[in-house]
Design an enzyme around this catalytic site. Structure first.
Site, PDB file in Angstrom:
ATOM      1  N   SER A  65       0.853  -1.183   0.000  1.00  0.00           N
ATOM      2  CA  SER A  65       0.000   0.000   0.000  1.00  0.00           C
ATOM      3  C   SER A  65       0.889   1.233   0.000  1.00  0.00           C
ATOM      4  O   SER A  65       2.059   1.178   0.376  1.00  0.00           O
ATOM      5  CB  SER A  65      -0.907   0.007   1.239  1.00  0.00           C
ATOM      6  OG  SER A  65      -1.623   1.229   1.337  1.00  0.00           O
ATOM      7  N   ARG A  66       0.320   2.369  -0.423  1.00  0.00           N
ATOM      8  CA  ARG A  66       1.066   3.624  -0.299  1.00  0.00           C
ATOM      9  C   ARG A  66       1.122   4.091   1.147  1.00  0.00           C
ATOM     10  O   ARG A  66       1.863   4.988   1.493  1.00  0.00           O
ATOM     11  CB  ARG A  66       0.408   4.691  -1.179  1.00  0.00           C
ATOM     12  CG  ARG A  66       0.540   4.422  -2.672  1.00  0.00           C
ATOM     13  CD  ARG A  66      -0.290   5.358  -3.503  1.00  0.00           C
ATOM     14  NE  ARG A  66      -1.717   5.201  -3.221  1.00  0.00           N
ATOM     15  CZ  ARG A  66      -2.677   5.868  -3.856  1.00  0.00           C
ATOM     16  NH1 ARG A  66      -2.357   6.740  -4.790  1.00  0.00           N
ATOM     17  NH2 ARG A  66      -3.943   5.668  -3.555  1.00  0.00           N
ATOM     18  N   TYR A 102       4.353  -0.055  -3.421  1.00  0.00           N
ATOM     19  CA  TYR A 102       4.167  -1.154  -4.359  1.00  0.00           C
ATOM     20  C   TYR A 102       5.517  -1.671  -4.861  1.00  0.00           C
ATOM     21  O   TYR A 102       5.674  -2.864  -5.137  1.00  0.00           O
ATOM     22  CB  TYR A 102       3.300  -0.704  -5.532  1.00  0.00           C
ATOM     23  CG  TYR A 102       1.946  -0.157  -5.111  1.00  0.00           C
ATOM     24  CD1 TYR A 102       1.279  -0.682  -4.007  1.00  0.00           C
ATOM     25  CD2 TYR A 102       1.346   0.877  -5.807  1.00  0.00           C
ATOM     26  CE1 TYR A 102       0.039  -0.195  -3.621  1.00  0.00           C
ATOM     27  CE2 TYR A 102       0.107   1.381  -5.430  1.00  0.00           C
ATOM     28  CZ  TYR A 102      -0.539   0.848  -4.331  1.00  0.00           C
ATOM     29  OH  TYR A 102      -1.758   1.347  -3.947  1.00  0.00           O
ATOM     30  N   HIS A 111      -4.894   1.139 -12.551  1.00  0.00           N
ATOM     31  CA  HIS A 111      -4.595  -0.206 -13.039  1.00  0.00           C
ATOM     32  C   HIS A 111      -3.414  -0.241 -14.005  1.00  0.00           C
ATOM     33  O   HIS A 111      -2.557  -1.123 -13.918  1.00  0.00           O
ATOM     34  CB  HIS A 111      -5.820  -0.818 -13.715  1.00  0.00           C
ATOM     35  CG  HIS A 111      -6.886  -1.222 -12.766  1.00  0.00           C
ATOM     36  ND1 HIS A 111      -8.095  -1.750 -13.175  1.00  0.00           N
ATOM     37  CD2 HIS A 111      -6.939  -1.179 -11.408  1.00  0.00           C
ATOM     38  CE1 HIS A 111      -8.836  -2.008 -12.108  1.00  0.00           C
ATOM     39  NE2 HIS A 111      -8.166  -1.664 -11.035  1.00  0.00           N
ATOM     40  N   LYS A 113     -11.258  -5.491 -12.723  1.00  0.00           N
ATOM     41  CA  LYS A 113     -11.991  -4.788 -13.771  1.00  0.00           C
ATOM     42  C   LYS A 113     -12.322  -3.364 -13.260  1.00  0.00           C
ATOM     43  O   LYS A 113     -12.355  -3.137 -12.045  1.00  0.00           O
ATOM     44  CB  LYS A 113     -13.245  -5.568 -14.173  1.00  0.00           C
ATOM     45  CG  LYS A 113     -14.256  -5.763 -13.015  1.00  0.00           C
ATOM     46  CD  LYS A 113     -15.147  -4.563 -12.846  1.00  0.00           C
ATOM     47  CE  LYS A 113     -15.832  -4.532 -11.511  1.00  0.00           C
ATOM     48  NZ  LYS A 113     -16.376  -3.195 -11.196  1.00  0.00           N
ATOM     49  N   ASP A 132     -17.071   1.233 -13.858  1.00  0.00           N
ATOM     50  CA  ASP A 132     -17.222   0.507 -12.601  1.00  0.00           C
ATOM     51  C   ASP A 132     -18.393  -0.467 -12.633  1.00  0.00           C
ATOM     52  O   ASP A 132     -18.281  -1.594 -12.153  1.00  0.00           O
ATOM     53  CB  ASP A 132     -17.412   1.495 -11.446  1.00  0.00           C
ATOM     54  CG  ASP A 132     -17.094   0.864 -10.106  1.00  0.00           C
ATOM     55  OD1 ASP A 132     -15.902   0.669  -9.811  1.00  0.00           O
ATOM     56  OD2 ASP A 132     -18.041   0.546  -9.360  1.00  0.00           O
TER      57      ASP A 132
END
Length: 354
Positions: free
Chosen positions: A62-63, A84, A105, A123, A204
């Protein structure tokens, strides 16, 4: 084992739904997974892996280092990283699950590919077809597995649908209907209303009915859309009509403004299939004759943890040395991204940087 349950009506004997051929997720070879972006979707994914597969999550990135640590503690994950890049340097990781919002993504999947990791990308695959093409080319150059995590494609009830279509039980298919709408509170900070995060209903929610219609009908000959923008300029609602060269139609809807039935149907000259809401998750399928009587029905035994099926498919492919899945080929993902680009053009919606 998920099975079909015959429910034969008068005059319809002999027409039944086939049982799914979907392998048990727990039997898939175990891989070591790294998870990028420990949010809601990642939570459901890891739960599904723990409860229904032999897959192992060995690292989370995670950031926010504290967020990564909390996620790791919750699920007994050995390694938590505050970036990451650190996760991608962990040589224990066989495959990376990219669970960030779709605006990230492309960047996150590309980093994983360049690090030599196999990748499962949530997705919608990317923001647009150009990004999708670049990811696919990068994966092929690097020789790593890449797949869109369109979980619907891997569920048992969808295998039933595939077999029905292949066997021609519906006759000639003429119409596909599918919708996905959720009533979202209008908030400028919410990612679905944020243009800079590629917000809107289409990528989404709408990707589900578009992908379903593509599965059923194959490549579209035409795509036409009308819609309404949300207050931030993203697509708030879209109604889409697709056609095929044979004259079949798909009528699809997505919206952020209302909770819709989230059902789907396939109507042919002989019979139709109806998939109860939510059609994109583990769902009932009914085969209905021209007299509107139910001929047969399929009821999934497993209604939770549906994300396990896509992970199992990825694990089988990677273990077999395959670079993509027949159930969700990269060419199909790219075609769908082109369709979504066309819809956005019709709606007059562009994202920053496009």
């Amino acid at each position: 084992m998920t099975q079909s349950r015959p429910f034969v009506a008068d005059g319809a004997a002999g027409i039944v739904l086939p049982p799914p051929r979907t392998p048990a997720p727990r039997e898939a070879p175990a891989l070591n997974w790294g998870v990028i972006a420990p949010g809601r979707v990642a939570t459901e994914f890891v739960k599904a892996l723990r409860n229904h597969t032999a897959q192992k999550v060995v690292a989370v990135g995670s950031r926010d280092a504290e967020r990564a640590r909390a996620f790791a503690e919750r699920f007994d994950i050995p390694a938590a990283y505050g970036s990451y890049a650190e996760l991608l340097r962990d040589d224990r990781v066989d495959i990376v699950y990219v669970a960030s919002p779709h605006s990230g993504h492309f960047e996150h999947a590309l980093r994983a590919i360049e690090a030599g990791r196999h990748v499962l990308v949530e997705k919608a695959f990317t923001r647009n077809a150009r990004e999708a093409e670049e990811l696919i080319e990068a994966a092929r150059r690097r020789g790593v597995f890449l797949m869109e995590a369109m979980w619907t494609r891997f569920l048992p009830h969808i295998d039933v649908v595939r077999q029905v279509l292949d066997a021609g039980l519906l006759g000639e298919v003429h119409t596909v209907l599918a919708d996905h709408g959720q009533a979202m509170e209008p908030a400028p900070a919410h990612r679905l209303f944020a243009p800079e995060l590629a917000g809107g209903a289409l990528l989404d929610l709408g990707v589900y009915p578009v992908s379903f219609a593509s599965l059923v009908l194959g490549p579209f000959a035409s795509v036409t859309a009308v819609g309404t923008k949300a207050f931030t300029g993203v697509d708030g609602q879209a109604s889409i009509v697709v056609t095929t060269a044979s004259g079949a139609h798909g009528v699809l809807n997505t919206t952020l403004f209302a909770r819709t039935p989230t059902t789907a149907s396939i109507s042919g000259s002989r019979a139709r299939l109806e998939i109860d809401g939510s059609f994109y998750g583990p769902a009932w399928v009914r085969l209905i004759g021209r007299d509107d009587r139910t001929i047969d029905r399929f009821v999934p035994e497993q209604r939770d943890g549906g994300l396990c099926y896509q992970a199992a498919e990825a694990a089988r492919c990677v273990s077999a040395g395959r670079l993509e899945s027949d159930l969700m080929p990269l060419a199909e993902t790219l075609r769908i991204m082109h369709v979504l680009d066309t819809v956005r053009r019709d709606l007059g919606v562009t994202f920053p940087g496009e």
